[in-house]
Scaffold this motif. Sequence first.
Motif, short mmCIF file in Angstrom:
data_model
loop_
_atom_site.label_atom_id
_atom_site.label_comp_id
_atom_site.label_asym_id
_atom_site.label_seq_id
_atom_site.Cartn_x
_atom_site.Cartn_y
_atom_site.Cartn_z
N PHE A 67 7.43 -1.78 -5.85
CA PHE A 67 6.79 -2.18 -4.52
C PHE A 67 5.96 -1.17 -3.74
CE2 PHE A 67 8.29 -7.03 -3.77
CZ PHE A 67 8.30 -7.16 -5.21
N SER A 68 5.29 -1.28 -3.05
CA SER A 68 4.61 -0.01 -2.15
C SER A 68 4.14 -0.59 -0.92
CB SER A 68 3.45 0.81 -3.02
OG SER A 68 3.06 1.61 -2.07
N ILE A 69 4.53 -0.06 0.14
CA ILE A 69 4.20 -0.67 1.41
C ILE A 69 3.12 0.47 1.86
CG2 ILE A 69 6.06 0.15 2.66
CD1 ILE A 69 5.94 -2.09 4.66
N SER A 70 1.94 -0.10 2.72
CA SER A 70 1.01 0.90 3.36
C SER A 70 0.44 0.33 4.59
CB SER A 70 0.11 1.24 2.13
OG SER A 70 -0.71 0.22 1.74
N ARG A 71 -0.35 1.06 5.18
CA ARG A 71 -0.61 0.39 6.33
C ARG A 71 -2.17 1.34 6.47
NH1 ARG A 71 3.21 1.30 11.11
NH2 ARG A 71 1.35 0.47 12.41
N ASP A 72 -2.96 0.30 7.19
CA ASP A 72 -4.50 0.88 7.54
C ASP A 72 -4.60 0.51 9.16
OD1 ASP A 72 -7.00 1.38 8.17
OD2 ASP A 72 -7.84 0.58 6.32
N ASN A 73 -4.45 1.51 10.08
CA ASN A 73 -4.37 1.40 11.53
C ASN A 73 -5.60 1.28 11.66
OD1 ASN A 73 -1.54 1.94 11.62
ND2 ASN A 73 -1.85 4.26 12.04
N ALA A 74 -6.80 1.53 11.06
CA ALA A 74 -8.33 1.30 11.52
C ALA A 74 -8.62 -0.32 11.35
CB ALA A 74 -9.33 2.08 10.58
N LYS A 75 -7.87 -0.83 10.72
CA LYS A 75 -7.96 -2.30 10.40
C LYS A 75 -6.95 -3.21 10.82
CE LYS A 75 -10.70 -1.76 6.08
NZ LYS A 75 -10.98 -2.09 4.54
N ASN A 76 -6.01 -2.50 11.55
CA ASN A 76 -4.48 -3.12 12.08
C ASN A 76 -4.01 -4.13 10.97
OD1 ASN A 76 -5.24 -2.11 14.44
ND2 ASN A 76 -5.49 -4.09 15.31
N THR A 77 -3.71 -3.45 9.68
CA THR A 77 -3.37 -4.39 8.60
C THR A 77 -2.37 -3.47 7.77
OG1 THR A 77 -5.51 -5.38 8.28
CG2 THR A 77 -4.25 -5.40 6.33
#
Length: 116
Positions: A67-77
Amino acid sequence: QVQLVESGGGLVQPGGSLSLSCAASGYIFRLYAMNWYRQPPGKQRELVATITSGGSTTYANSVKGRFSISRDNAKNTVYLQMNSLKPEDTAVYYCNVLIRPGNSYWGQGTQVTVSS
């Protein structure tokens, strides 16, 4: 108010992949760590993965390397990429944020079923 909305669950065969998303609103997303939890049928909810505001990640031993967790702060996701899925990964998956002690917020959950 804080809202977390998960999407992307479904039925997948063992060895397959799924990608979950969690769209957040109502707070300054980039400032807070985000968590993915899961609750298998008849079992307690367990922490799967965490990503800090700075992008550092941690994983449960049972999903490490798959599994891999990631985030996109520009998309709040926040995302959870799940590969090499096993039947024991079957669960309702929830995203979570702890804004301050005692203020923990949860999404509605998304079902992931791994079965042939």
